[in-house]
Design a protein around this motif. Structure first.
Motif, short mmCIF file in Angstrom:
data_model
loop_
_atom_site.label_atom_id
_atom_site.label_comp_id
_atom_site.label_asym_id
_atom_site.label_seq_id
_atom_site.Cartn_x
_atom_site.Cartn_y
_atom_site.Cartn_z
N ALA A 42 0.82 -1.21 0.00
CA ALA A 42 0.00 0.00 0.00
C ALA A 42 0.86 1.26 0.00
O ALA A 42 0.54 2.24 -0.68
CB ALA A 42 -0.93 -0.01 1.22
N HIS A 46 0.64 4.03 -3.14
CA HIS A 46 -0.08 5.26 -2.79
C HIS A 46 0.75 6.49 -3.10
O HIS A 46 1.89 6.61 -2.68
CB HIS A 46 -0.44 5.24 -1.31
CG HIS A 46 -1.12 6.50 -0.85
ND1 HIS A 46 -0.59 7.33 0.11
CD2 HIS A 46 -2.28 7.08 -1.24
CE1 HIS A 46 -1.39 8.35 0.30
NE2 HIS A 46 -2.43 8.23 -0.50
N ILE A 135 -3.48 4.36 5.40
CA ILE A 135 -3.76 3.38 4.35
C ILE A 135 -2.95 2.11 4.57
O ILE A 135 -3.44 0.99 4.36
CB ILE A 135 -3.49 3.98 2.96
CG1 ILE A 135 -4.51 5.06 2.65
CG2 ILE A 135 -3.48 2.93 1.88
CD1 ILE A 135 -4.24 5.81 1.37
#
Length: 529
Positions: A42, A46, A135
């Protein structure tokens, strides 16, 4: 015979007990690995784009690299890197677009409200990091939960335990990110880098910068439209605008292809060359390389172990400042009158002395290699320390080819620090290095300007290396070194890196670490001396 089935039954029972235990361990490991992997993935995917008053920036993370903050501008193919992140991840900030109105205001007014832009960038970066950490925690927990569901079994750990494990691992990872991911400390040691198709293009920024008010950081400030000011407070340091400079090079090793590059970088200023101009110092090489004296005004030289006494005299006849322990050579090849009492010369307002290499090749011996793989002996180091001792306070820069010659002298300077700054210019190792054994002592090695030279093509690839010393020196201001720029270029790809070290700030020391010393620097491989 009756005991054999009993033993087999006992073994079967132990195996039956071990199998569920191993299954539980594997289940726990799978959940933990999935949670960590999901959070890392992630972070890698991101990114966020933010709009500042000067333009648009894109922020992203690249796990698996040495921790650093990167500011990069694709338009000019230049970036700056700060080792300010303790996590093994690189935080990248790319300037994607430049606001036309902001550029026009900078061009007209010649300045930028750095505080406003700095606050904008800090808020954007903080928001991106908060979002990335959140996240990563959610993605890690979700991935771990999915794996817990997939591997659950009747004999394995219960789902509520594996789900709790995934959540706990994700939260622990988030706490670790909060502690290690945000940039910490002063961003005061930038490393500049670029990618280019050839050496002249990779080095052209230095040529352009020399015609401006400063070197490297001033040029990049203009190109990045003040982006470097987002993280650097210029008021904290002495401005380098208008600082005087000396170019430092060594180890050409007869590579005449590097002479145009060296001439461009020097641009008619002083050039300090710390030995190994040739491979053997033979008459043929001397005839080819005597033109090097016109690359610096003046060209200041000390012999290396690949140079010869014939070469030194030939360079002196052509107008070079050839320095030795008894002072500069005259055009007749002998030390100038009176130089035994004062072997220093003035170059750009700086008092410079040099010490020739003890392994210099001799014409009388057929230019044979006299180098000892063990390096300078204790007697050689002691002779240099004895020579330097009466010069302390009267010399600013000392040129020596091999760093190991400084061993005893550096220990004396550490025990009894000099009152005035002292810079040693060295070569031999083919590696660009800067060492500060003390606040007033600097050892500067530009690397190999000839990329190892024609005599070392069979050895390991060597980068083109050049250094530059920025300093103050005048009637009111004695010699004060301000900064050193070290430039390294891959001759195959043209990729270059440049870093600046400020010399006008105290040396940061780790109390538990031993003091640095150049005397123990490893010697190059036999084919690379």
């Amino acid at each position: 015979m009756a005991r054999a089935p009993t033993q087999l039954q006992a073994l079967a029972r132990r195996l039956g007990t071990a199998a569920p235990r191993a299954r539980r361990v594997l289940t726990v490991l799978a959940v933990v690995v999935a949670t960590v992997g999901g959070g890392t993935a992630a972070l890698a995917v991101h990114d966020r784009t933010a709009r500042l008053s000067v333009g648009e920036i894109r922020m992203s993370l690249s796990p698996g690299h040495r921790g650093a903050l990167d500011l990069y501008v694709p338009l000019v193919d230049w970036g700056v890197r700060y080792a300010a992140i303790r996590l093994p991840a690189r935080l990248e900030v790319d300037l994607r677009t430049v606001d036309r109105d902001a550029a026009r205001r900078v061009a007209e007014a010649g300045r930028l409200d750095a505080h406003e832009v700095q606050a904008e960038a800090r808020d954007a970066l903080a928001g991106y990091l908060r979002g990335s950490i959140l996240i990563a925690v959610l993605a890690g927990a979700l991935t771990g939960l999915l794996v817990a569901l997939a591997v659950r079994s009747r004999n394995g750990p219960r789902l509520r335990w594996t789900a709790s494990l995934a959540a706990g691992t994700a939260v622990a990872g988030g706490i670790l990110l909060v502690v290690l991911l945000p940039p910490r400390g002063a961003l005061d040691r930038p490393q500049y880098y670029a990618f280019g198709p050839d050496i002249p293009r990779a080095l052209s920024v230095l040529s352009d910068a020399q015609r401006s008010a400063g070197v490297l950081d001033q040029e990049l400030d203009a190109q990045l439209v003040g982006l470097a000011r987002l993280v650097v407070d210029p008021a904290r340091r002495t401005s380098l605008g208008g600082a005087r400079r000396l170019t430092v090079a060594s180890d050409l090793h007869n590579n005449v292809l590097a002479l145009p590059i060296l001439g461009r970088i020097t641009d008619g200023g002083p050039l300090l060359f710390a030995g190994d101009l040739t491979d053997r110092g033979s008459p043929l090489e001397s005839n080819l390389l005597e033109r090097v004296v016109h690359l610096g005004r003046p060209f200041v030289f000390v012999t290396g172990n690949h140079d010869s006494d014939l070469l030194a005299r030939a360079l002196a006849r052509r107008g070079a400042l050839v320095l030795g322990r008894f002072g500069p050579l005259g055009r007749d090849g002998r030390p100038r009158p009176g130089s035994r009492r004062d072997p220093t010369v003035e170059v750009g307002g700086v008092r410079v002395a040099g010490y020739g290499d003890p392994f210099v090749r001799l014409r009388s011996e057929g230019y044979r290699d006299r180098y000892d793989d063990g390096g300078p002996s204790a007697e050689d180091q002691q002779a240099f320390a004895d020579w330097l001792r009466p010069l302390r306070g009267r010399v600013d820069v000392v040129m020596v080819h091999e760093p190991a010659m400084l061993g005893i002298a550096l220990r004396e300077l550490e025990a009894d620090p000099p009152r005035r700054p002292l810079v040693f210019v060295v070569g031999h190792t083919h590696a660009a290095e800067l060492d500060r054994p003390g606040d007033r002592v600097t050892v500067l090695n530009g690397g190999s300007v000839g990329a190892g030279g024609t005599g070392n093509l069979a050895g390991d690839p060597t980068a083109v290396g050049i250094a530059r010393l920025l300093y103050d020196a005048g009637r009111r201001e004695r010699f004060r070194p301000l900064a050193a720029d070290l430039v390294s270029v891959d001759p195959g790809t043209g990729s270059s890196t440049a870093r600046r070290e400020r010399l006008d700030v105290p040396v940061e020391r780790d109390d538990d670490a031993p003091a640095a010393t150049t005397a123990t620097a490893p010697a190059p491989a036999p084919g690379e001396r």
